[in-house]
Design a protein around this motif. Structure first.
Motif, mmCIF file in Angstrom:
data_model
loop_
_atom_site.group_PDB
_atom_site.id
_atom_site.type_symbol
_atom_site.label_atom_id
_atom_site.label_comp_id
_atom_site.label_asym_id
_atom_site.label_seq_id
_atom_site.Cartn_x
_atom_site.Cartn_y
_atom_site.Cartn_z
ATOM 1 N N HIS A 132 0.822 -1.213 0.000
ATOM 2 C CA HIS A 132 0.000 0.000 0.000
ATOM 3 C C HIS A 132 0.851 1.255 0.000
ATOM 4 C CE1 HIS A 132 -3.357 -2.661 0.953
ATOM 5 N NE2 HIS A 132 -2.608 -3.163 1.912
ATOM 6 N N SER A 133 2.103 1.156 -0.448
ATOM 7 C CA SER A 133 2.995 2.309 -0.346
ATOM 8 C C SER A 133 2.695 3.385 -1.369
ATOM 9 C CB SER A 133 4.451 1.860 -0.499
ATOM 10 O OG SER A 133 4.652 1.265 -1.756
ATOM 11 N N SER A 134 2.162 2.997 -2.545
ATOM 12 C CA SER A 134 1.791 3.963 -3.589
ATOM 13 C C SER A 134 2.937 4.902 -3.929
ATOM 14 C CB SER A 134 0.564 4.781 -3.145
ATOM 15 O OG SER A 134 -0.510 3.938 -2.836
ATOM 16 N N GLY A 135 4.164 4.356 -3.873
ATOM 17 C CA GLY A 135 5.320 5.158 -4.244
ATOM 18 C C GLY A 135 5.883 6.009 -3.134
ATOM 19 N N LYS A 136 5.267 6.018 -1.951
ATOM 20 C CA LYS A 136 5.765 6.821 -0.846
ATOM 21 C C LYS A 136 6.684 5.966 0.022
ATOM 22 C CE LYS A 136 1.361 9.289 -0.846
ATOM 23 N NZ LYS A 136 0.102 9.481 -0.136
ATOM 24 N N SER A 137 7.746 6.555 0.525
ATOM 25 C CA SER A 137 8.688 5.792 1.331
ATOM 26 C C SER A 137 9.267 6.655 2.429
ATOM 27 C CB SER A 137 9.813 5.238 0.456
ATOM 28 O OG SER A 137 10.741 4.531 1.231
ATOM 29 N N ILE A 138 9.590 5.996 3.540
ATOM 30 C CA ILE A 138 10.248 6.685 4.643
ATOM 31 C C ILE A 138 11.697 6.231 4.742
ATOM 32 C CG2 ILE A 138 8.146 7.062 5.964
ATOM 33 C CD1 ILE A 138 8.883 4.590 7.621
ATOM 34 N N LEU A 139 12.185 5.482 3.785
ATOM 35 C CA LEU A 139 13.535 4.952 3.824
ATOM 36 C C LEU A 139 14.561 5.996 3.412
ATOM 37 C CD1 LEU A 139 12.956 1.427 2.226
ATOM 38 C CD2 LEU A 139 13.029 2.032 4.652
ATOM 39 N N ALA A 140 15.777 5.815 3.905
ATOM 40 C CA ALA A 140 16.875 6.683 3.518
ATOM 41 C C ALA A 140 17.310 6.347 2.094
ATOM 42 C CB ALA A 140 18.038 6.504 4.488
ATOM 43 N N PRO A 141 17.982 7.269 1.413
ATOM 44 C CA PRO A 141 18.487 6.975 0.073
ATOM 45 C C PRO A 141 19.356 5.724 0.072
ATOM 46 C CG PRO A 141 18.717 9.308 0.564
ATOM 47 C CD PRO A 141 18.282 8.647 1.833
ATOM 48 N N GLY A 142 19.270 4.969 -1.015
ATOM 49 C CA GLY A 142 20.000 3.713 -1.107
ATOM 50 C C GLY A 142 21.493 3.889 -1.251
ATOM 51 N N ASP A 177 16.755 2.445 15.355
ATOM 52 C CA ASP A 177 17.952 2.216 16.169
ATOM 53 C C ASP A 177 18.493 0.827 15.859
ATOM 54 O OD1 ASP A 177 19.919 1.866 18.040
ATOM 55 O OD2 ASP A 177 18.573 1.850 19.777
ATOM 56 N N HIS A 178 19.539 0.776 15.058
ATOM 57 C CA HIS A 178 20.148 -0.501 14.680
ATOM 58 C C HIS A 178 21.370 -0.815 15.532
ATOM 59 C CE1 HIS A 178 17.394 -0.167 11.368
ATOM 60 N NE2 HIS A 178 18.012 0.903 10.880
ATOM 61 N N MET A 179 21.542 -0.086 16.634
ATOM 62 C CA MET A 179 22.688 -0.298 17.509
ATOM 63 C C MET A 179 22.285 -0.926 18.839
ATOM 64 S SD MET A 179 25.992 -0.050 17.852
ATOM 65 C CE MET A 179 26.431 1.054 16.488
ATOM 66 N N TYR A 180 21.244 -0.379 19.476
ATOM 67 C CA TYR A 180 20.910 -0.809 20.836
ATOM 68 C C TYR A 180 19.515 -1.430 20.960
ATOM 69 C CZ TYR A 180 25.050 1.905 22.029
ATOM 70 O OH TYR A 180 26.335 2.370 22.096
ATOM 71 N N SER A 181 18.698 -1.371 19.936
ATOM 72 C CA SER A 181 17.325 -1.890 20.052
ATOM 73 C C SER A 181 17.288 -3.387 20.314
ATOM 74 C CB SER A 181 16.533 -1.569 18.778
ATOM 75 O OG SER A 181 17.107 -2.213 17.646
ATOM 76 N N SER A 182 18.352 -4.104 19.937
ATOM 77 C CA SER A 182 18.379 -5.559 20.144
ATOM 78 C C SER A 182 18.409 -5.925 21.623
ATOM 79 C CB SER A 182 19.597 -6.167 19.443
ATOM 80 O OG SER A 182 20.795 -5.578 19.914
ATOM 81 N N ARG A 183 18.657 -4.944 22.507
ATOM 82 C CA ARG A 183 18.684 -5.228 23.941
ATOM 83 C C ARG A 183 17.297 -5.428 24.533
ATOM 84 N NH1 ARG A 183 23.352 -0.954 26.104
ATOM 85 N NH2 ARG A 183 25.046 -1.769 24.797
ATOM 86 N N VAL A 184 16.263 -5.096 23.779
ATOM 87 C CA VAL A 184 14.887 -5.305 24.245
ATOM 88 C C VAL A 184 14.309 -6.511 23.519
ATOM 89 C CG1 VAL A 184 12.577 -4.319 24.476
ATOM 90 C CG2 VAL A 184 14.593 -2.855 24.724
ATOM 91 N N VAL A 196 14.403 -2.863 6.393
ATOM 92 C CA VAL A 196 14.437 -2.065 7.619
ATOM 93 C C VAL A 196 15.823 -1.467 7.870
ATOM 94 C CG1 VAL A 196 14.156 -2.172 10.147
ATOM 95 C CG2 VAL A 196 12.491 -3.268 8.653
ATOM 96 N N HIS A 197 16.884 -2.088 7.341
ATOM 97 C CA HIS A 197 18.226 -1.543 7.561
ATOM 98 C C HIS A 197 18.375 -0.141 6.974
ATOM 99 C CE1 HIS A 197 18.633 -3.098 3.442
ATOM 100 N NE2 HIS A 197 19.652 -2.273 3.309
ATOM 101 N N ARG A 198 17.469 0.243 6.058
ATOM 102 C CA ARG A 198 17.507 1.586 5.475
ATOM 103 C C ARG A 198 16.581 2.561 6.194
ATOM 104 N NH1 ARG A 198 16.098 0.711 -0.566
ATOM 105 N NH2 ARG A 198 15.879 2.987 -0.459
ATOM 106 N N LEU A 199 16.005 2.112 7.287
ATOM 107 C CA LEU A 199 15.122 2.985 8.060
ATOM 108 C C LEU A 199 15.969 3.936 8.893
ATOM 109 C CD1 LEU A 199 12.010 3.198 8.494
ATOM 110 C CD2 LEU A 199 12.336 1.829 10.563
ATOM 111 N N PRO A 200 15.834 5.249 8.725
ATOM 112 C CA PRO A 200 16.651 6.202 9.504
ATOM 113 C C PRO A 200 16.201 6.262 10.953
ATOM 114 C CG PRO A 200 15.054 7.383 8.155
ATOM 115 C CD PRO A 200 14.932 5.933 7.776
ATOM 116 N N LEU A 201 17.107 6.707 11.798
ATOM 117 C CA LEU A 201 16.790 6.867 13.210
ATOM 118 C C LEU A 201 15.769 7.986 13.385
ATOM 119 C CD1 LEU A 201 17.516 5.989 16.127
ATOM 120 C CD2 LEU A 201 19.162 7.871 16.151
ATOM 121 N N HIS A 202 14.682 7.676 14.059
ATOM 122 C CA HIS A 202 13.618 8.655 14.277
ATOM 123 C C HIS A 202 13.836 9.369 15.610
ATOM 124 C CE1 HIS A 202 11.909 6.648 10.856
ATOM 125 N NE2 HIS A 202 10.830 7.397 10.878
ATOM 126 N N LEU A 203 14.938 10.097 15.666
ATOM 127 C CA LEU A 203 15.300 10.902 16.838
ATOM 128 C C LEU A 203 15.723 12.269 16.327
ATOM 129 C CD1 LEU A 203 15.903 11.151 19.905
ATOM 130 C CD2 LEU A 203 18.214 10.312 19.400
#
Length: 351
Positions: free
Chosen positions: A39-49, A243-250, A287-294
């Motif tokens: 359902h993305s219809s061409g919209k993305s929240i991912l960082a540039p490849g 967060d691809h650094m510390y999120s694995s702790r949860v 998901v690895h291209r998902l930017p940090l939402h901070l």
């Protein structure tokens, strides 16, 4: 925007100026690849490849000016751009001489305060030594008075149990296998603090909105330590999205979150549950291209009258951040909504 009277300690910068930041513009489809999700219809929240070139970064930073007056310059940097680094690396400091030349700014700009590498948001600069000392002194005084001067907003993948509170713990840097990681120390000894092996840290947090298994948080650190907000967010079992650094702790068992030890939870691409993936129109392999939402949204500054009063400088939320809020059904506080709706509308209608 910083709206106090212009500072006159030094001269050489032009009158106040602002423009739309680069990340308020739609992300280029050529950089994002094919849309993912049904359902993305061409919209993305991912960082540039692909990493942006120096010239592309300069063009984006030129459009990211938030504030400019006689002595202070503020830009809103993109996520993933470090302030400093090793020689030869593309950093904000390595780009500053070229940015100053493009904008006719002083060549001796110093960074006073800045969002971290993976975060987006405010970077405060000045070419005036008196101004740099004045603002640094203000931050030192505020920290001693336990008054927060920086306000971040974060989107988290879980909702904290308490809607508001403090996160207080010792933090230290530790090498675990091949990683230099920040590790919490619940009860640090006096000796470890005196030897500066551990630093006591404190963050105020508040849930601004929540929906099912995600939340919009306000984070106000009262101390400064690398990755403090990322690690503190895991301690309330609410990792920050991207967060691809510390999120694995949860971890989670039958949907109930629990905290893993740093030694058993090394950095990895963040794992999102099926509900979040569906809402974000993503597949886990992207998901690895998902930017940090901070996002460093707001900074306090001393007013021209002295330290008894303050001025506020704000940076608009990135378009990808606003798009994620919309997809997750989260809302900004009322006072932010009108300004940010314009950004999101521009982002959505041009996709």
């Amino acid at each position: 925007m910083f709206r106090s009277k212009p500072w006159r300690l030094c001269k050489g910068m032009r009158a106040p100026f602002s423009t739309r930041a680069w990340y308020q513009m739609p992300l280029k489809q050529r950089s994002l690849g094919k849309p993912v999700g049904g359902h993305s219809s061409g919209k993305s929240i991912l960082a540039p490849g692909k990493p942006l070139s120096r010239e592309e970064l300069l063009n984006l930073l030129e459009k990211s000016l938030v504030h400019k007056d006689d002595v202070l310059l503020a830009i809103s940097k993109p996520p993933g751009l470090p302030v400093d680094g090793k020689p030869g690396e593309v950093t904000l400091l390595s780009l500053l001489p070229f940015l100053s030349q493009k904008l006719g700014l002083p060549q001796n700009l110093q960074v006073i305060k800045a969002a971290g590498k993976e975060s987006s948001g405010l970077v405060l600069l000045s070419g005036c030594a008196d101004t740099v000392r004045r603002v640094h002194d203000f931050y030192i005084r505020s920290q001693r008075a336990k008054r927060p001067t920086a306000t971040y907003c974060a989107i988290t993948t879980r909702i904290p149990e308490a809607s508001e509170g403090e996160i207080s713990t010792g933090l230290k840097l530790m090498q675990i296998e091949d990683f230099d990681l920040v590790v919490p120390v619940a009860s640090p000894s006096r000796g470890s603090i005196e030897r500066r092996e551990v630093k006591k840290t404190l963050t105020h947090y508040k849930v601004l909105d929540s929906n099912e298994d995600c939340a919009l948080l306000q984070l106000q650190p009262l101390t400064a330590f690398p990755s403090q907000l990322l690690v503190h967010s895991t301690l309330i079992l609410s990792p920050i999205l991207g967060d691809h650094m510390y999120s694995s702790r949860v971890g989670a068992v039958l949907g109930e979150p629990f905290l893993l030890s740093p030694e058993s939870a090394l950095p990895r691409t963040q794992i999102l549950n099926d509900s979040l993936l569906t809402k974000l129109h993503l597949q886990q392999r992207h998901v690895h291209r998902l930017p940090l939402h901070l996002h460093l949204h707001r900074l306090l500054l001393p007013s021209t009258e002295g330290f008894s009063s303050c001025a506020a400088l704000t940076a608009p939320f990135p378009a990808f951040f606003l798009r994620t809020l919309s997809l997750l059904g989260l809302a900004l506080p009322q006072e932010e909504t009108k300004e940010q709706e314009k950004t999101l509308k521009a982002f959505s209608t041009t996709q």
